[in-house]
Design an enzyme around this catalytic site. Structure first.
Site, short mmCIF file in Angstrom:
data_model
loop_
_atom_site.label_atom_id
_atom_site.label_comp_id
_atom_site.label_asym_id
_atom_site.label_seq_id
_atom_site.Cartn_x
_atom_site.Cartn_y
_atom_site.Cartn_z
N GLU A 134 0.79 -1.23 0.00
CA GLU A 134 0.00 0.00 0.00
C GLU A 134 0.83 1.28 0.00
O GLU A 134 0.41 2.29 -0.56
CB GLU A 134 -0.94 0.00 1.21
N SER A 136 -48.87 -25.51 44.00
CA SER A 136 -48.44 -25.63 45.40
C SER A 136 -47.11 -24.94 45.68
O SER A 136 -46.67 -24.91 46.84
CB SER A 136 -48.35 -27.11 45.79
#
Length: 866
Positions: free
Chosen positions: A86, A479
């Site tokens: 680059e 319950s």
């Protein structure tokens, strides 16, 4: 004739004119140029990650994949590859490379591509501040911004920005994310060949990546390696080895270590509430939960195992599809006329199976061959497996939730060639016939000392249903409500030895205008029995009698102390039998109050939040179940509480949910550094919590076979854990639409629920399947059979690292020997007596006599038999 002198003048004039033009353009654009000072404190758009308490990744949320890294974290061969490709003169130019830019301009003039001329600095300027539009104006802006960047940042800082910001395809930004996406690796693990592939991506990430085009990725890699060789960064031997390496890139997701989507989604939603959608998805937050991976996996396994067990005993519902015949063999290129009788081709088999979703451990397959007691199956990759008889003999026909067909005798009773089915792996190449459960379930576990969520499972499969039944499903609790009713009765002055009449209720209710006749389940009645035994056996009529004695309004007020919303509790006597609808999280929170000695803790999931760089932004500071809440600063290896920072945190506790803090004795070193912690609200007395816990311990361990008929607690199956330091309660609603089990040790509370999302369906019942042996569950489904097995399976794993810790007897609780039948004092020491706990001042003062009928609590207005 044009002289050299004139040329020099013209060139000088052109230079001056160019400088003036650039200056004019700069002045005209100056106000429009973005401020680049923000680069000094750049905020990366990084996805949110969710971790278990022990640091294992659960999930990741966010569009962009980015793993911010410093330049020191990047391997040198990756840096060399990027610079060589680059911007090889990066460390020598001032943001603009005159050589590269001149070459690019000359190429434009002569119509040849000589390279773009952009430096890494210019790419940083474009990626942070500009668009990718191809205009001269944008290029000029790019140059100006690049020059300014070079004045405020070092070269290394610019390169680090570039390597973290650059888009590299498949929603990966930066080389840290690209290494994960394409190779499933950390950047330092990349080979030279892999680094070269990634370094070639900035030019055209969508077309040069190794997933979309391995050929173009390989060609681009060769260019990168050639540039590295030319610039002297690699040797010829390294070049040859890397250039000849295969292209291995394929798509990798985040490295999920613990697949817990219900937990992840709970944390996800909380983060959206805290930070908002955009910030949560891009802020790079690392969210550490209170959930240890071991406990979460144990909970998921327990729920799935229990659902498969329930589903199997209720029968096989048949194949997913019945397909065309399966060929014995296929010739390459064979052309077949398609008809209902034409065998499927291998391609059709593969495509058909690939279109079927798998859930959890369920794998789609097609039956290709059936023998007397085995079957051959084929999978989407065209591999084959076998289902032995032991893997299918459970599969009698499902007729209804209450009825099953006869046990199968041969494979032909179950499967046919062409059936598409689900299977689960048994061992190598051996599979078990299975199916997607229709019943649903949930399990949640909490640390009762501070409310930390230790495990949560909202259903069989998040892929099947995202509905989280732990927090979203309000179901009748049956319950499971009774311990809270009994707690109110103790506050009213009753004791565990108080006698209550276990007899049918035949009483006109003036309020409702009807005669309500609640019944026990099973419908057996024992006459006068003690409260401890009544709770252990889950006697319905006694719960109703206690509610009447305490008063409905007082009961609702008492239940609200445990975090249950009063306006959501039914204002009638059915409340005593569990007609209230609560979520498993609410139920577990209520039971935690008994486990911790009377404090209401608030469940919480997120322990701490860090930013992308590990800075702690939030530390949970939960209210603690302790009195007083203080801890000395001296720490040991076993101490889990940190006192630094915003508050107490148990984030370093990755092994066990043991207490972060307990009440310290009043006598201690006065010179010790002591920190006071937030204290949870005390809602019931420690004596009340302890006595109810004792009764709930009897629900598991309580039994008496010296009387006729003998009895044992409804949760007796919990004895398989071989732990005396546990307590719990079963729960079943009318017609068994919901089944529950909630239980706890001193340091952990867990609630298990099972039922159908369709409220019209009941859990039903089953008859024995002679193929399955003696340990199968049969008969009517209820809490102990349907929900408790998941609780037991979870607690087997959860308790193995927790030492036995009896529930601590509080002060002002005394023990006396009483007569079982009357609850009065006795001097006997035989099987007719037991030791019982009492709050000081409530213990009996009279010794047993022949007639105790006047001591039996029935109902102040009852006209019952007793």
């Amino acid at each position: 004739m044009f002289s050299l002198k004139n040329f020099i003048k013209l060139a000088l004039f052109g230079f001056i004119a160019g400088v003036i033009a650039l200056l004019v353009i700069y002045i005209s654009m100056r106000d429009e140029l973005p401020s680049v000072e923000s680069l000094e404190e750049v905020k990366w758009q990084t996805p949110m990650q969710i971790f278990t308490a022990d640091g294992k990744l659960i999930s990741q949320f966010g569009e962009k994949k980015r793993i911010p890294l410093s330049l020191d974290d990047m391997p040198q061969h990756l840096i060399d590859a990027i610079l060589a490709t680059e911007d090889e003169r990066f460390y020598y130019h001032f943001g603009i490379d005159p050589i590269g830019l001149s070459r690019a301009i000359f190429g434009q003039i002569i119509g040849q591509n000589k390279g773009g001329g952009s430096t890494i600095t210019m790419q940083v300027a474009r990626n942070f501040f500009l668009t990718r539009e191809q205009t001269y104006t944008r290029k000029i802006r790019e140059i100006f911004i690049s020059l300014h960047i070079e004045t405020i940042l070092t070269k290394d800082e610019i390169l680090a920005l570039y390597m973290n910001k650059i888009p590299l395809g498949h929603r990966s930004f930066g080389f840290g994310a690209a290494a994960q996406v394409y190779y499933g690796k950390e950047v330092h693990e990349l080979t030279l060949a892999q680094a070269a592939v990634l370094a070639g991506l900035p030019k055209a990430p969508s077309t040069l990546n190794p997933i979309r085009s391995p050929e173009r990725a390989k060609a681009r890699r060769s260019i990168v390696l050639d540039r590295m060789l030319t610039t002297g960064k690699i040797t010829r031997a390294q070049y040859n080895e890397a250039n000849n390496a295969p292209i291995t890139g394929k798509r990798h997701g985040a490295e999920i270590e613990v697949n817990a989507p219900y937990v992840a989604e709970m944390a996800h939603q909380e983060m959206l509430t805290r930070f908002g959608r955009e910030e949560a998805y891009t802020g790079g937050y690392k969210v550490f939960l209170t959930v240890p991976s071991k406990l979460q996996l144990a909970a998921q396994n327990a729920v799935v195992k229990n659902l498969f067990s329930y589903d199997k005993r209720h029968g096989y519902r048949g194949p997913l599809q019945e397909l065309r015949p399966i060929p014995d063999s296929l010739e390459v290129g064979q052309s077949l006329e398609v008809s209902p009788d034409t065998p499927l081709t291998e391609e059709e088999i593969s495509e058909t199976l690939a279109s079927v979703k798998g859930f959890q451990s369920l794998i789609p397959a097609i039956v290709t061959q059936v023998s007397e007691q085995s079957a051959t199956i084929i999978f989407k990759d065209l591999s084959q497996g076998e289902i032995p008889w032991e893997g299918m003999h459970w599969a009698r026909e499902f007729i209804s939730d209450y009825k099953q067909g006869p046990p199968p005798e041969t494979t032909d009773d179950i499967l046919k060639v062409g059936d598409m089915i689900f299977v689960r792996a048994l061992f190598e190449n051996q599979f078990e016939l299975s199916q997607l459960p229709q019943v649903s379930s949930a399990l949640v576990a909490l640390n009762p000392d501070n409310g930390a969520i230790l495990a949560t499972v909202g259903g069989f499969s998040f892929k099947q249903s995202e509905f989280n039944r732990v927090t979203q499903a309000k179901r009748q609790v049956g319950s499971n409500i009774k311990p809270f009713i009994y707690s109110a009765a103790l506050e009213k002055g009753m004791t565990l030895a108080s006698l209550v009449n276990d007899a049918p209720i035949n009483k006109w209710d003036r309020n409702s205008g009807v005669a309500w006749r609640p019944k026990n389940s099973p419908a057996t009645y024992n006459g006068p029995i003690r409260i401890r035994r009544a709770l252990a056996e889950s006697k319905n009529v006694i719960a109703v009698r206690l509610l009447r004695e305490v008063g409905l309004t007082n009961i609702i007020d008492h239940l609200s102390l445990f975090g249950f919303a009063p306006d959501e509790l039914p204002r009638n006597e059915s409340l005593a039998l569990g007609s209230a609808s609560l979520t498993p999280m609410e139920v577990a929170t209520g039971f935690a109050t008994f486990a911790n000695g009377g404090f209401l803790v608030q469940p919480y999931l997120i322990d701490r939040i860090e930013d992308a760089f590990g800075n702690v932004l939030f530390n949970a500071n939960p209210s603690m179940a302790c009195d007083p809440c203080l801890v000395e600063s001296k720490k040991t290896d076993n101490e889990l509480l940190e006192t630094e920072g915003e508050g107490a945190s148990t984030s370093d506790n990755v092994k066990l949910p043991v207490p972060a803090v307990t009440s310290l004795p009043a006598t201690r070193n006065n010179n010790a550094d002591v920190t006071y912690l937030p204290q949870a609200e005390r809602v019931i007395s420690p004596q009340n919590a302890y006595l109810i816990t004792e009764a709930l311990n009897s629900a598991i361990w309580g039994a008496d076979w010296s009387i006729k008929p003998g009895w044992q607690g409804t949760g007796f199956r919990g004895r398989t854990l071989k732990r005396r330091d546990i307590a719990g309660k079963t729960g079943t609603t009318n017609e068994a639409k919901d089944a529950w089990f909630s239980g706890f040790s001193r340091r952990m509370v867990a609630t298990s629920w099972i039922g159908f999302d369709d409220p019209s369906r009941n859990l039903g019942q089953t008859i024995s399947n002679r193929n399955l042996g003696k340990k199968q569950i049969t008969g009517k489904e209820f809490g102990a059979k349907s929900a408790q097995p998941a609780w037991i399976t979870f607690m087997e794993n959860a308790l193995e690292d927790l030492p036995v810790e009896p529930f601590e007897q509080p002060i002002d609780v005394v023990t006396v020997r009483i007569d079982k039948a009357t609850g009065k004092l006795t001097n006997k020491t035989d099987k007719t007596t037991i030791f019982e706990y009492f709050k000081l001042g409530t213990e009996p003062t009279e010794f047993v006599s022949q007639d105790n009928s006047s001591e039996i609590f029935e109902d102040s207005t009852a006209d019952d038999i007793f």
